[in-house]
Design a protein around this motif. Structure first.
Motif: not given
Length: 147
Positions: A48-59, A79-96
């Protein structure tokens, strides 16, 4: 015996570094590659990509089979990038964040702490392992000499 311990140490080090989410940022294209700690591409990661100063996703989207995701920014800023990687032992999330200048070139992006310090940590781990094996050998020699 020492060979088995050394092999076990090496294999456990590889296994422990297999968890986590890592990324690389491409130059000017705003392409992002999502990988695991052992540099294997992560397919179908939710991005999920967020534009600068935006609360709704850009894409929103998913990475391809090679772990790639790209987008075209419509403004400069952080720009804020959120990554969510689902797995069988839980979700791995990263924001950069990726900072884009007025020419829509990548100005900067956050490097992961592990990426910044991995060489030092790996070197320390190897040194501790070597000294641990030496201490084990010395301890065994002392035990044999006293018996």
């Amino acid at each position: 015996m020492i060979k088995r311990l050394f092999t076990l140490f090496i294999l456990s080090t590889i296994y422990l570094s297999a968890h986590g989410v890592f990324y690389k940022v491409g130059d000017k294209a705003l392409g992002v590659t999502i990988t695991s700690a052992n540099n294997l591409a992560i397919a179908n990661a939710n991005v999920t990509v967020y534009a600068p100063s935006a609360s709704l996703p850009f894409v929103k989207g998913n990475t391809d089979i090679n772990g790639n995701f790209a987008f075209v920014p419509d403004s400069h800023g952080k720009w804020r990038i959120n990554v969510d990687v689902p797995s069988d032992h839980g979700s791995h999330k990263k924001e950069f964040f990726i900072e884009v200048d007025k020419n829509f070139d990548i100005k900067s992006f956050e490097k992961m702490p592990l990426e910044r310090y991995s060489k030092i940590l790996n070197s320390l781990g190897i040194l501790f392992g070597i000294f641990g094996v030496i201490a084990l050998i010395k301890c065994r020699k002392k035990t044999k000499d006293t018996v």
